[in-house]
Design a protein around this motif. Structure first.
Motif, PDB file in Angstrom:
ATOM      1  N   ARG A  67      22.056  85.282  91.413  1.00  0.00           N
ATOM      2  CA  ARG A  67      22.733  83.863  90.383  1.00  0.00           C
ATOM      3  C   ARG A  67      23.610  83.537  90.885  1.00  0.00           C
ATOM      4  O   ARG A  67      24.196  82.274  91.032  1.00  0.00           O
ATOM      5  CB  ARG A  67      21.482  83.783  89.869  1.00  0.00           C
ATOM      6  CG  ARG A  67      19.812  83.829  90.180  1.00  0.00           C
ATOM      7  CD  ARG A  67      19.518  84.060  88.482  1.00  0.00           C
ATOM      8  NE  ARG A  67      19.362  82.739  87.727  1.00  0.00           N
ATOM      9  CZ  ARG A  67      18.758  82.722  86.769  1.00  0.00           C
ATOM     10  NH1 ARG A  67      18.453  83.627  85.837  1.00  0.00           N
ATOM     11  NH2 ARG A  67      18.884  81.468  86.396  1.00  0.00           N
ATOM     12  N   ARG A  68      24.807  84.602  90.340  1.00  0.00           N
ATOM     13  CA  ARG A  68      25.631  83.498  90.470  1.00  0.00           C
ATOM     14  C   ARG A  68      26.762  83.497  92.175  1.00  0.00           C
ATOM     15  O   ARG A  68      27.518  82.696  91.955  1.00  0.00           O
ATOM     16  CB  ARG A  68      27.126  84.739  89.707  1.00  0.00           C
ATOM     17  CG  ARG A  68      28.266  84.269  88.723  1.00  0.00           C
ATOM     18  CD  ARG A  68      28.110  83.447  88.566  1.00  0.00           C
ATOM     19  NE  ARG A  68      29.435  83.348  88.279  1.00  0.00           N
ATOM     20  CZ  ARG A  68      30.188  82.281  88.365  1.00  0.00           C
ATOM     21  NH1 ARG A  68      29.515  80.859  89.360  1.00  0.00           N
ATOM     22  NH2 ARG A  68      31.526  81.536  88.683  1.00  0.00           N
ATOM     23  N   GLU A  72      25.890  79.545  90.363  1.00  0.00           N
ATOM     24  CA  GLU A  72      25.268  79.044  88.706  1.00  0.00           C
ATOM     25  C   GLU A  72      26.514  79.713  88.094  1.00  0.00           C
ATOM     26  O   GLU A  72      26.259  80.842  88.477  1.00  0.00           O
ATOM     27  CB  GLU A  72      23.705  80.162  89.361  1.00  0.00           C
ATOM     28  CG  GLU A  72      23.201  79.210  87.484  1.00  0.00           C
ATOM     29  CD  GLU A  72      21.793  80.123  87.499  1.00  0.00           C
ATOM     30  OE1 GLU A  72      21.005  79.513  86.864  1.00  0.00           O
ATOM     31  OE2 GLU A  72      20.965  80.527  88.203  1.00  0.00           O
ATOM     32  N   HIS A  76      25.606  79.511  82.338  1.00  0.00           N
ATOM     33  CA  HIS A  76      24.126  79.159  82.126  1.00  0.00           C
ATOM     34  C   HIS A  76      23.141  81.076  82.161  1.00  0.00           C
ATOM     35  O   HIS A  76      22.000  80.745  81.519  1.00  0.00           O
ATOM     36  CB  HIS A  76      23.726  78.435  83.708  1.00  0.00           C
ATOM     37  CG  HIS A  76      23.966  77.042  83.822  1.00  0.00           C
ATOM     38  ND1 HIS A  76      23.396  75.859  84.266  1.00  0.00           N
ATOM     39  CD2 HIS A  76      24.929  76.049  82.511  1.00  0.00           C
ATOM     40  CE1 HIS A  76      23.578  74.303  83.918  1.00  0.00           C
ATOM     41  NE2 HIS A  76      24.563  75.121  83.094  1.00  0.00           N
ATOM     42  N   PRO A  92      21.274  74.050  81.772  1.00  0.00           N
ATOM     43  CA  PRO A  92      20.977  73.326  82.242  1.00  0.00           C
ATOM     44  C   PRO A  92      20.722  72.114  81.201  1.00  0.00           C
ATOM     45  O   PRO A  92      19.523  72.009  79.780  1.00  0.00           O
ATOM     46  CB  PRO A  92      19.594  73.341  83.063  1.00  0.00           C
ATOM     47  CG  PRO A  92      19.596  74.812  82.983  1.00  0.00           C
ATOM     48  CD  PRO A  92      20.192  75.490  81.987  1.00  0.00           C
ATOM     49  N   GLU A 208      29.737  74.839  91.069  1.00  0.00           N
ATOM     50  CA  GLU A 208      29.314  74.773  89.510  1.00  0.00           C
ATOM     51  C   GLU A 208      29.327  73.811  89.306  1.00  0.00           C
ATOM     52  O   GLU A 208      28.425  73.658  88.678  1.00  0.00           O
ATOM     53  CB  GLU A 208      30.535  75.965  88.543  1.00  0.00           C
ATOM     54  CG  GLU A 208      29.815  77.707  89.060  1.00  0.00           C
ATOM     55  CD  GLU A 208      30.709  77.735  90.648  1.00  0.00           C
ATOM     56  OE1 GLU A 208      31.034  79.272  90.568  1.00  0.00           O
ATOM     57  OE2 GLU A 208      31.706  76.714  90.833  1.00  0.00           O
ATOM     58  N   PHE A 212      25.419  71.744  89.361  1.00  0.00           N
ATOM     59  CA  PHE A 212      24.685  72.170  88.216  1.00  0.00           C
ATOM     60  C   PHE A 212      24.848  71.305  87.111  1.00  0.00           C
ATOM     61  O   PHE A 212      23.754  71.591  85.788  1.00  0.00           O
ATOM     62  CB  PHE A 212      24.976  73.576  87.420  1.00  0.00           C
ATOM     63  CG  PHE A 212      24.127  74.328  88.883  1.00  0.00           C
ATOM     64  CD1 PHE A 212      22.768  75.096  88.826  1.00  0.00           C
ATOM     65  CD2 PHE A 212      25.069  74.968  89.951  1.00  0.00           C
ATOM     66  CE1 PHE A 212      21.975  75.785  89.540  1.00  0.00           C
ATOM     67  CE2 PHE A 212      24.602  76.255  90.678  1.00  0.00           C
ATOM     68  CZ  PHE A 212      22.695  76.051  90.804  1.00  0.00           C
TER      69      PHE A 212
END
Length: 287
Positions: A67-68, A72, A76, A92, A208, A212
């Motif tokens: 995910r990173r 993301e 988070h 989020p 990011e 996001f």
């Protein structure tokens, strides 16, 4: 199957580096610390000792790293963001506090600490996670700090952080900035804000941020300064003579903001760099 922690970290670093993460070693260690429920220093020590992670931990870490690698935000994934001496809950819907905002908070803290009143008042407009307001409240405990937020999604995180920090001198309200705290008119020593200041047509460089961070916390109209204009007027209403206004902004916006504030009647408008020498904050004094 158990895996050496050092080997797991090595794999994470390689994957994050390939994805363009600016400091993959730090992110890998922080994600491993989150999975293992320890501090980053314990992860570093464990890698040197030859500690191992079990299969479930390795799988959890692998998922977070994927995910990173998709950009993301690290905060988070871990659910927390450091800000000065605080650790704030984020996710989020709320803007993740950045290190560059710490210098903005410092200007406000210094002015609040120097205020002649035994119980000076500060107002944080558009508090988001509550980072600036809670830093002021905890670092200047004799002050009274009022924070306003008008995003439903962000406010859920703000409330959690106010409870988490537990500063009794900090007060939170769900209210539009234009109408914030009329009962404080003419009494405030410091008005501070990190408003949305990205021009509507601009595209933030970092995924990011672009993918996001909530748009309401980023975009501030055609020139990015719509909310700054509101802050100027509200600050004039709230601050007492000699009170300080502190606004965070993009590195190319200082001159425009000084012009806006000066035209509205603020005096001694000045722009200040952050630790990377990028113009980051503009201050002005109430006439």
């Amino acid at each position: 199957m158990a895996l050496l922690l050092s080997e797991a970290l090595h794999r994470c670093v390689d994957r994050l580096a390939a994805a363009g993460i600016s400091d993959p070693q730090v992110d890998a260690e922080l994600l491993a610390a989150h999975v293992l429920g320890v501090r980053r220093g314990a992860v570093q020590a464990g890698a040197i000792r030859g500690d191992r992670v079990d299969a479930a931990q390795a799988a959890n870490l692998e998922e977070l790293v994927a995910r990173r690698a998709a950009r993301e935000p690290l905060q988070h994934l871990t659910g927390v963001a450091p800000f000065r001496h605080l650790e704030l809950r984020v996710g989020p819907g709320v803007f993740v506090p950045r290190p560059e905002t710490e210098i903005v908070a410092q200007f406000a803290i210094d002015a609040l600490a120097a205020a002649a009143s035994p119980s000076p008042i500060a107002v944080d407009l558009g508090t988001g996670s509550g980072a600036i307001a809670l830093a002021l409240a905890t670092e200047v405990p004799r002050a009274r700090v009022f924070a306003a937020e008008n995003s439903v999604d962000a406010f859920a995180w703000t409330k959690e952080n106010f409870v988490r920090v537990g500063a009794e001198n900090a007060h939170l309200a769900f209210i539009d900035l234009e109408r914030a705290f009329p009962e404080l008119d003419g009494t405030v020593s410091v008005v501070v804000s990190n408003p949305p200041y990205v021009p509507d047509a601009a595209i933030p460089r970092d995924p990011e941020v672009r993918l996001f961070d909530p748009p309401v916390a980023l975009y501030g109209g055609a020139d990015g300064l719509d909310v700054v204009r509101v802050l100027s007027r509200v600050g004039l209403r709230l601050a007492h003579p000699g009170g300080l206004l502190v606004i965070e902004h993009g590195e190319w916006q200082g001159a425009q903001i000084r012009d806006i504030l000066t035209a509205d009647g603020w005096r001694a408008a000045a722009t200040h760099p952050d630790l990377t020498m990028r113009d980051r904050a503009t201050t002005a004094l109430h006439p």
